[in-house]
Enzyme design. Structure first.
Site, short mmCIF file in Angstrom:
data_model
loop_
_atom_site.label_atom_id
_atom_site.label_comp_id
_atom_site.label_asym_id
_atom_site.label_seq_id
_atom_site.Cartn_x
_atom_site.Cartn_y
_atom_site.Cartn_z
N ALA A 37 1.01 -1.11 -0.05
CA ALA A 37 -0.10 -0.02 0.16
C ALA A 37 0.91 1.17 0.00
O ALA A 37 0.69 2.13 -0.71
CB ALA A 37 -0.87 -0.09 1.12
N TYR A 38 2.04 1.18 0.62
CA TYR A 38 2.75 2.30 1.06
C TYR A 38 3.50 2.48 -0.34
O TYR A 38 3.75 3.62 -1.03
CB TYR A 38 3.82 2.21 2.07
CG TYR A 38 4.65 3.39 2.31
CD1 TYR A 38 4.17 4.49 2.96
CD2 TYR A 38 5.84 3.47 1.85
CE1 TYR A 38 4.93 5.58 3.19
CE2 TYR A 38 6.85 4.50 2.01
CZ TYR A 38 6.47 5.75 2.72
OH TYR A 38 7.25 6.70 2.78
#
Length: 249
Positions: free
Chosen positions: A155-156
């Site tokens: 996600a990051y």
């Protein structure tokens, strides 16, 4: 802290994530170099402390993932400062540490809400103020993870890749109108955000840096302040690395 006396004289900046870490360090330098700063962050108590420490002229407590709150904060900071010349978007979160097939959906959505949607809302709200003045500098803080991807941080990594893409698009849209937009892509540096990660993940990221150490906040703050200054006049829609040799493109 080194700096350039008067470099930001007459300039006004909004810094998101300004209550700690890179945002606070950038704000402190801009004020020390003659500028006026509005700090945006989600924690009122932390903002009050950061205002006293940095000498900021305005604070706005908000969640950048809420477009209405961003619009209200933009209007309030413009009124407090008189103009907005600089936007530094450093608000962000890491999210969960897990492989893609086990990644929590709620964490994925929250990472994108803050790191991508929130940054978009801030850019969208403040660009018109810069265009009205015929001058602006936008620094969107991404990450080397957006270029290379870090395992167990999908996600990051994906959100920071989106920040790079958004900034490239924005910079090209604004080229020739006096407003410059670039992204910073640091490797891991010592900051409060590391508390969101297990030590094993921090150790992995350190191992990928040829210099063999994490970065320091002051090193990235120095780069951001160049990017936010009049000196950065012929580079837009691009990325600036502070990665200790990890990325070279």
């Amino acid at each position: 802290m080194s700096g350039f006396a008067g470099r930001f004289e007459g300039r006004c900046a909004v810094v998101t994530g300004g209550a700690s870490g890179l945002g606070k360090a950038v704000a402190q330098r801009i004020v020390a170099e003659g500028g006026r700063v509005a700090l945006w962050d989600i924690g009122a108590d932390a903002l009050a402390a950061a205002k006293a420490e940095t000498g900021a002229h305005d604070t706005q407590t908000l969640d950048v993932s809420d477009a209405a709150q961003v619009a209200a904060a933009a209007a309030a900071s413009h009124a407090a400062l008189g103009r907005v010349d600089i936007l530094v978007c450093s608000a962000g979160i890491t999210g969960a540490t897990a492989p893609v097939h086990e990644y929590p959906v709620d964490s994925w959505l929250r990472v994108f809400d803050i790191n991508v949607n929130g940054l978009f809302y801030c850019n969208r709200a403040l660009v018109p103020m810069m265009l009205a003045n015929g001058y602006g500098r936008i620094v969107n803080v991404a990450s080397v993870a957006g270029k290379e991807g870090n395992p167990n941080a999908s996600a990051y990594s994906a959100s920071k890749a989106a920040v790079i893409g958004l900034t490239k698009s924005l910079g090209k849209e604004l080229a020739g109108q006096g407003v410059i937009a670039n992204a910073l892509t640091p490797a891991t540096f010592e900051s409060p955000i590391l508390a969101q990660l297990p030590q094993s993940q921090v150790d992995y990221m350190r191992s990928k840096i040829p210099m063999g150490r994490l970065g320091e906040i002051a090193e990235s703050a120095a780069m951001v302040c160049f990017m936010a200054s009049e000196e950065c006049s012929f580079t837009t829609a691009s990325t600036f690395d502070t990665s200790g040799g990890r990325t070279t493109f």
